[in-house]
Design a protein around this motif. Structure first.
Motif, PDB file in Angstrom:
ATOM      1  N   ASN A 101      28.718  44.493  35.889  1.00 58.09           N
ATOM      2  CA  ASN A 101      30.061  44.589  36.392  1.00 58.09           C
ATOM      3  C   ASN A 101      29.776  46.061  37.349  1.00 58.09           C
ATOM      4  OD1 ASN A 101      32.554  45.649  37.150  1.00 58.09           O
ATOM      5  ND2 ASN A 101      33.145  46.521  35.236  1.00 58.09           N
ATOM      6  N   GLU A 125      32.975  41.567  43.054  1.00 58.94           N
ATOM      7  CA  GLU A 125      33.850  40.869  41.927  1.00 58.94           C
ATOM      8  C   GLU A 125      33.790  41.811  40.801  1.00 58.94           C
ATOM      9  OE1 GLU A 125      33.894  37.133  39.002  1.00 58.94           O
ATOM     10  OE2 GLU A 125      33.875  36.752  41.061  1.00 58.94           O
ATOM     11  N   THR A 126      35.045  42.174  40.157  1.00 59.23           N
ATOM     12  CA  THR A 126      34.730  42.936  38.937  1.00 59.23           C
ATOM     13  C   THR A 126      36.131  42.296  38.022  1.00 59.23           C
ATOM     14  OG1 THR A 126      35.271  45.162  37.825  1.00 59.23           O
ATOM     15  CG2 THR A 126      36.354  44.690  40.159  1.00 59.23           C
ATOM     16  N   GLN A 127      35.824  42.739  36.864  1.00 61.85           N
ATOM     17  CA  GLN A 127      37.044  42.163  35.762  1.00 61.85           C
ATOM     18  C   GLN A 127      38.206  43.294  35.856  1.00 61.85           C
ATOM     19  OE1 GLN A 127      33.631  42.900  35.137  1.00 61.85           O
ATOM     20  NE2 GLN A 127      33.665  43.570  32.678  1.00 61.85           N
ATOM     21  N   GLY A 128      38.188  44.195  36.589  1.00 62.84           N
ATOM     22  CA  GLY A 128      39.114  45.355  36.633  1.00 62.84           C
ATOM     23  C   GLY A 128      39.346  45.999  35.413  1.00 62.84           C
ATOM     24  N   TRP A 131      37.739  51.832  37.331  1.00 60.80           N
ATOM     25  CA  TRP A 131      37.912  52.231  38.803  1.00 60.80           C
ATOM     26  C   TRP A 131      36.781  53.009  39.267  1.00 60.80           C
ATOM     27  CZ3 TRP A 131      40.692  51.122  42.856  1.00 60.80           C
ATOM     28  CH2 TRP A 131      40.784  52.014  43.758  1.00 60.80           C
ATOM     29  N   LEU A 143      39.487  40.800  41.842  1.00 60.12           N
ATOM     30  CA  LEU A 143      39.609  40.964  40.306  1.00 60.12           C
ATOM     31  C   LEU A 143      39.489  39.969  39.502  1.00 60.12           C
ATOM     32  CD1 LEU A 143      42.262  43.856  40.842  1.00 60.12           C
ATOM     33  CD2 LEU A 143      40.144  44.229  40.466  1.00 60.12           C
ATOM     34  N   LEU A 159      44.268  47.472  34.504  1.00 63.74           N
ATOM     35  CA  LEU A 159      44.260  46.765  35.214  1.00 63.74           C
ATOM     36  C   LEU A 159      45.397  46.779  36.157  1.00 63.74           C
ATOM     37  CD1 LEU A 159      43.075  44.154  36.686  1.00 63.74           C
ATOM     38  CD2 LEU A 159      44.346  42.519  34.939  1.00 63.74           C
ATOM     39  N   ILE A 162      44.340  49.688  38.501  1.00 59.92           N
ATOM     40  CA  ILE A 162      43.634  49.204  39.692  1.00 59.92           C
ATOM     41  C   ILE A 162      44.407  48.324  40.617  1.00 59.92           C
ATOM     42  CG2 ILE A 162      41.654  47.635  40.164  1.00 59.92           C
ATOM     43  CD1 ILE A 162      40.570  48.742  37.387  1.00 59.92           C
ATOM     44  N   CYS A 183      42.692  41.924  48.740  1.00 58.86           N
ATOM     45  CA  CYS A 183      42.435  41.689  47.624  1.00 58.86           C
ATOM     46  C   CYS A 183      42.935  40.574  46.837  1.00 58.86           C
ATOM     47  CB  CYS A 183      43.179  43.067  46.726  1.00 58.86           C
ATOM     48  SG  CYS A 183      43.120  43.086  44.718  1.00 58.86           S
ATOM     49  N   LEU A 185      42.991  37.921  42.831  1.00 55.36           N
ATOM     50  CA  LEU A 185      42.663  37.748  41.513  1.00 55.36           C
ATOM     51  C   LEU A 185      42.013  36.481  41.500  1.00 55.36           C
ATOM     52  CD1 LEU A 185      46.070  39.185  40.439  1.00 55.36           C
ATOM     53  CD2 LEU A 185      44.010  40.039  39.203  1.00 55.36           C
TER      54      LEU A 185
END
Length: 268
Positions: A101, A125-128, A131, A143, A159, A162, A183, A185
């Motif tokens: 991450n 890319e991050t799992q949210g 921040w 996300l 989430l 964010i 942005c 998902l």
């Protein structure tokens, strides 16, 4: 959802501040991005070490399980830029920050600023779950909250926050002009329970493009053909499920492109 209105704050450190080194496991490319909204994009990768999640089906567990701890290098932003040039030459204009991450690392802001100064676009890319102010400066933020099959639990409040921040990001001094960064998902789907989770995500953040992607249940086999056949069957299953669901009319359904081509090989 939170009513926070976010404005763009500088992600670079204050003058005289010494920035912590960046824990890097891999720098490679150019190759094609295999996932999410930038699928098929020619890009270089910078893979950082460390993750706050331990997903059951993680295809890069070496970033957090200790198996690759001897491969971690602690590099400055300038070091990484030099390595990107040494490997990619003039054959790239885009860099993807991956992990693990990457959003665990506030010091990535210096690298992002350096890349922007060189005319290089960036994606992450991050799992949210965390921040960082530098997320404002990323051109393409994906996300990717993790569904039930991962064994992880989504913190919806984090989430929410964010998503609101990224939905309202502005260029400093140019408010109310929206920042050009995109942005989206992405939810990886292994089964019907994951698909129900994706519906929840889609309904909660209906204004954000959602990509559904097949998951790879076998992250250890070296048989690329076997993986490709399995993933294509899973992709067909996911297409059929989405086509029959009126709640998912606006989503996009993707395979895991790099796994179809290279299987579980690293550095591609």
């Amino acid at each position: 959802m939170s009513n926070i209105t976010a404005t763009h704050q500088a992600a670079t450190p204050s003058p005289g501040t010494k920035t912590a080194p960046i824990p890097v496991l891999e720098v490679f490319g150019p190759t094609v991005q295999g996932e999410g909204m930038v699928i098929g994009r020619k890009t270089m990768f910078v893979r950082t070490a460390g993750c706050d999640y331990h997903c059951s089906w993680c295809d890069s567990a070496f970033t957090w399980d200790g198996s690759a701890k001897d491969q971690i290098r602690r590099l400055s932003a300038a070091d990484i830029w030099q390595e990107l040039q040494a490997i990619g030459g003039t054959r790239f204009s885009h860099v993807t920050l991956s992990g693990g991450n990457p959003a665990l690392l506030p010091q990535l802001g210096e690298l992002i600023t350096l890349l922007r100064s060189q005319g290089i676009a960036t994606a992450v890319e991050t799992q949210g779950s965390r921040w960082q102010e530098w997320l404002y400066d990323i051109d393409e933020v994906t996300l990717s909250p993790k569904p039930p099959s991962s064994g992880m639990t989504t913190n919806w409040d984090v989430l929410d926050d964010i998503v609101v921040r990224l939905s309202n990001r502005k260029i400093a001094g140019e408010s109310p002009k929206p920042y050009a960064g995109a942005c989206s998902l992405k939810v990886v789907i292994f089964d019907d329970t994951d698909l129900e989770y994706a519906r929840t995500v889609h309904e909660r953040y209906s204004h954000i493009p959602l990509f559904l992607q097949t998951g790879n249940p076998d992250v250890n086999t070296e048989n690329t053909g076997q993986i490709a056949e399995s993933l294509l069957h899973r992709y067909e299953w996911l297409i059929d499920r989405v086509m029959d669901d009126s709640r998912l009319n606006d989503v996009r359904v993707l395979p895991q492109l790099h796994t179809l081509v290279w299987g579980n090989k690293r550095g591609v």
